[in-house]
Scaffold this active site. Structure first.
Site, mmCIF file in Angstrom:
data_model
loop_
_atom_site.group_PDB
_atom_site.id
_atom_site.type_symbol
_atom_site.label_atom_id
_atom_site.label_comp_id
_atom_site.label_asym_id
_atom_site.label_seq_id
_atom_site.Cartn_x
_atom_site.Cartn_y
_atom_site.Cartn_z
ATOM 1 N N ARG A 1 0.819 -1.206 0.000
ATOM 2 C CA ARG A 1 0.000 0.000 0.000
ATOM 3 C C ARG A 1 0.860 1.266 0.000
ATOM 4 O O ARG A 1 0.518 2.266 -0.641
ATOM 5 C CB ARG A 1 -0.937 0.006 1.210
ATOM 6 C CG ARG A 1 -1.873 1.212 1.251
ATOM 7 C CD ARG A 1 -2.822 1.103 2.436
ATOM 8 N NE ARG A 1 -3.745 -0.001 2.263
ATOM 9 C CZ ARG A 1 -4.407 -0.603 3.250
ATOM 10 N NH1 ARG A 1 -4.234 -0.197 4.498
ATOM 11 N NH2 ARG A 1 -5.243 -1.581 2.992
ATOM 12 N N THR B 1 -8.747 -16.308 2.646
ATOM 13 C CA THR B 1 -7.295 -16.545 2.724
ATOM 14 C C THR B 1 -6.610 -15.202 3.012
ATOM 15 O O THR B 1 -5.934 -14.641 2.145
ATOM 16 C CB THR B 1 -6.753 -17.152 1.417
ATOM 17 O OG1 THR B 1 -7.107 -16.300 0.309
ATOM 18 C CG2 THR B 1 -7.334 -18.540 1.183
ATOM 19 N N ASP C 1 7.887 8.953 -6.014
ATOM 20 C CA ASP C 1 9.063 9.726 -5.612
ATOM 21 C C ASP C 1 9.277 9.734 -4.100
ATOM 22 O O ASP C 1 10.026 10.555 -3.577
ATOM 23 C CB ASP C 1 8.958 11.161 -6.124
ATOM 24 C CG ASP C 1 7.838 11.952 -5.452
ATOM 25 O OD1 ASP C 1 6.977 11.322 -4.782
ATOM 26 O OD2 ASP C 1 7.805 13.185 -5.589
ATOM 27 N N THR D 1 -6.518 -8.836 -1.884
ATOM 28 C CA THR D 1 -6.531 -10.224 -1.432
ATOM 29 C C THR D 1 -5.742 -10.379 -0.131
ATOM 30 O O THR D 1 -5.786 -11.430 0.505
ATOM 31 C CB THR D 1 -5.960 -11.159 -2.520
ATOM 32 O OG1 THR D 1 -6.192 -12.517 -2.141
ATOM 33 C CG2 THR D 1 -4.468 -10.943 -2.717
ATOM 34 N N GLY E 1 4.295 11.383 -8.798
ATOM 35 C CA GLY E 1 4.450 9.958 -9.039
ATOM 36 C C GLY E 1 5.244 9.266 -7.952
ATOM 37 O O GLY E 1 5.219 9.653 -6.782
ATOM 38 N N PRO F 1 -7.485 6.852 -4.937
ATOM 39 C CA PRO F 1 -8.859 6.347 -4.932
ATOM 40 C C PRO F 1 -9.350 6.075 -3.512
ATOM 41 O O PRO F 1 -8.633 5.530 -2.688
ATOM 42 C CB PRO F 1 -8.772 5.052 -5.746
ATOM 43 C CG PRO F 1 -7.571 5.244 -6.618
ATOM 44 C CD PRO F 1 -6.599 6.038 -5.793
ATOM 45 N N SER G 1 7.452 10.773 -1.839
ATOM 46 C CA SER G 1 6.928 11.951 -1.147
ATOM 47 C C SER G 1 6.100 11.550 0.071
ATOM 48 O O SER G 1 6.047 12.285 1.066
ATOM 49 C CB SER G 1 6.092 12.801 -2.100
ATOM 50 O OG SER G 1 5.016 12.055 -2.649
ATOM 51 N N HIS H 1 0.141 4.165 -2.716
ATOM 52 C CA HIS H 1 -0.285 5.512 -2.305
ATOM 53 C C HIS H 1 0.772 6.559 -2.630
ATOM 54 O O HIS H 1 0.437 7.732 -2.810
ATOM 55 C CB HIS H 1 -0.600 5.520 -0.811
ATOM 56 C CG HIS H 1 -1.949 4.947 -0.493
ATOM 57 N ND1 HIS H 1 -2.772 5.463 0.492
ATOM 58 C CD2 HIS H 1 -2.627 3.901 -1.038
ATOM 59 C CE1 HIS H 1 -3.896 4.756 0.534
ATOM 60 N NE2 HIS H 1 -3.823 3.797 -0.379
ATOM 61 N N ASP H 2 2.026 6.164 -2.702
ATOM 62 C CA ASP H 2 3.076 7.104 -3.090
ATOM 63 C C ASP H 2 2.977 7.441 -4.577
ATOM 64 O O ASP H 2 3.052 8.610 -4.961
ATOM 65 C CB ASP H 2 4.449 6.515 -2.776
ATOM 66 C CG ASP H 2 5.580 7.434 -3.204
ATOM 67 O OD1 ASP H 2 5.553 8.627 -2.841
ATOM 68 O OD2 ASP H 2 6.499 6.960 -3.913
#
Length: 338
Positions: free
Chosen positions: A72, A258, A90, A210, A88, A179, A92, A76-77
Site C-alpha cells: 500500500r 485466505t 518519488d 486479497t 508519481g 482512490p 513523497s 499511495h506514493d
C-alpha cells in the site's frame, strides 16, 4: 515462483551491514537523469535488493499484515498527481511535515491507513551503511512492494529502478488523487486514467485487496442499505456484527477466506458477493461490462492474474516526475537532504 523465492532466500545468507549509519556525507545522485531500467544498482550497490528483501522478510515474519502495508505504501506514493506538477513514485509519502509543507501522511486516504514507515527506515539505514547515497527511498518502496507480495505466495516481477526522491510532498494532491474506499466504478476508472493507467490496470491492481485489513469506518456505509448489486446480505450482517455501529477502528480482513495469502480469492469473493469495501463491490456494478468479465477471468485463472498484476505494477512504477523536475537520493527517507 518458488525458484525465485529460493534464490532470494539464498541471498539472505550473505552478510548484511549492522553498523550505525552516519548522514554527514553529501548525497550522491546515481541516476544522473537517466530513465528507469532493470538492474540499475548492479554496479553502484550490488547488494541493494538483497538488503531490501532481508528487511521485508524480517518485517513480514514478525507481522504478516505488514506485507499488505508495504504494498500500500508504494501504491499511495505513486498515485499523487499535483496537477501540472506530477510527482508519481518519488517517496513523497515518506516525508514528515516541515515548516515549508504539510506532508501526505495526514492526508485522508493515508491517515490511520498507511503504515510500515519504520520498516522502510530500517531498510534505508542498512542501505546507507552499505552504499551511502546510492539507493533512493522511492526504489526501496518499489522493491519492497514486490518482495512483500512474493513472501505471501504471490507473483514476482523485475522491478525497474533508478528513481529520484522528491523534494516536497503535497497533502491536497494525495487527497484528490488516491482512490477512496467508497469510490464507484466510474470514479475508480477515472482516477487510474488520470495517471495514465487503464481500466484493466484498475481491476488487476484492485486484486491487491486479497491481503490486508480495513477499518470498519471504510465500509460501514454499506450496512444501512439493502443488498445491492451482488452483495451477500449474510456477509454484510456478519460485518455489521463485527463492527457494531461502524464508527470504531475495528479491523476486518479484506479477504476473509485466505487473508494472509496473495492469491486470486479476492475475485472469487466478488463473484460470491463478499467484497468488503464499496470500491470492491463497485467492480460488480450492473453496468460493469468488461470489468465484470475480467473479475470472472481472474477468479478462474490465477496464473493470468499473477502475470497481469506484475505487468501492472511495473506500469504503475513508471509514474514519475517529468524530466527536469529535479530530485535527489535522500539519506533519510523522512527528510530532504540538507
Amino acid at each position: 515462483m518458488w525458484t525465485k523465492l529460493a534464490f532470494f532466500l539464498l541471498l539472505l545468507l550473505l552478510p548484511l551491514p549492522t553498523t550505525a549509519v552516519s548522514f554527514t556525507k553529501d548525497c550522491v545522485d546515481p541516476t544522473n537523469g537517466s530513465s528507469l531500467r532493470f538492474n540499475f544498482y548492479e554496479t553502484v550497490c550490488p547488494a541493494a535488493e538483497a538488503i531490501i528483501f532481508a528487511g521485508v522478510v524480517r518485517a513480514v515474519s514478525a507481522e504478516p499484515r505488514m506485507a499488505a502495508s508495504l504494498l500500500r505504501l508504494h501504491f499511495h506514493d505513486c498515485f499523487v498527481n499535483a496537477s501540472s506538477k506530477f510527482e508519481g513514485c518519488d517517496a513523497s509519502l515518506l516525508l514528515d511535515d516541515t515548516d515549508r509543507f504539510v506532508g501526505e501522511k495526514t492526508a485522508a486516504p493515508n491517515v490511520n491507513s498507511v503504515r510500515g514507515f519504520n520498516v522502510i527506515d530500517g531498510i534505508k539505514a542498512e542501505l546507507e551503511a552499505a552504499c551511502p547515497g546510492a539507493v533512493s527511498c522511492a526504489d526501496v518502496l518499489a522493491v519492497a512492494a514486490r518482495d512483500a507480495v512474493l513472501l505471501l505466495g504471490g507473483p514476482t516481477w523485475q522491478v525497474e529502478t533508478g528513481r529520484k526522491d522528491g523534494l516536497t510532498a503535497n497533502k491536497s494532491a494525495a487527497e484528490s488523487n488516491i482512490p477512496a474506499p467508497t469510490s464507484g466504478l466510474s470514479a475508480l476508472t477515472q482516477k487510474f486514467r488520470n495517471v495514465g493507467l487503464s481500466q484493466k490496470d484498475m481491476v488487476v491492481l484492485s486484486g491487491a485487496h486479497t491481503i490486508g485489513k480495513a477499518r470498519c469506518t471504510t465500509f460501514s456505509s454499506r450496512f444501512g442499505a439493502s443488498s445491492s448489486g451482488s452483495s451477500d446480505r449474510r456477509f454484510l450482517d456478519s460485518l455489521q456484527q463485527l463492527c457494531g455501529s461502524g464508527t470504531n477502528d475495528t479491523l476486518a480482513a479484506l479477504d476473509l477466506v485466505t487473508p494472509s495469502t496473495f492469491d486470486n480469492q479476492y475475485y472469487v469473493n466478488l463473484l460470491s458477493g463478499d467484497g468488503l469495501l464499496p470500491s470492491d463491490e463497485a467492480l460488480m456494478d450492473a453496468n460493469a461490462g468488461e470489468v465484470e468479465g475480467l473479475v470472472a477471468a481472474y477468479a478462474t485463472d490465477v496464473d493470468a492474474f499473477f502475470r497481469d498484476f506484475g505487468e501492472a505494477m511495473v506500469r504503475m512504477g513508471r509514474l514519475a516526475a517529468p524530466p527536469g523536475r529535479g530530485g535527489e537520493v535522500r539519506r533519510c527517507c523522512r527528510v530532504v537532504n540538507a
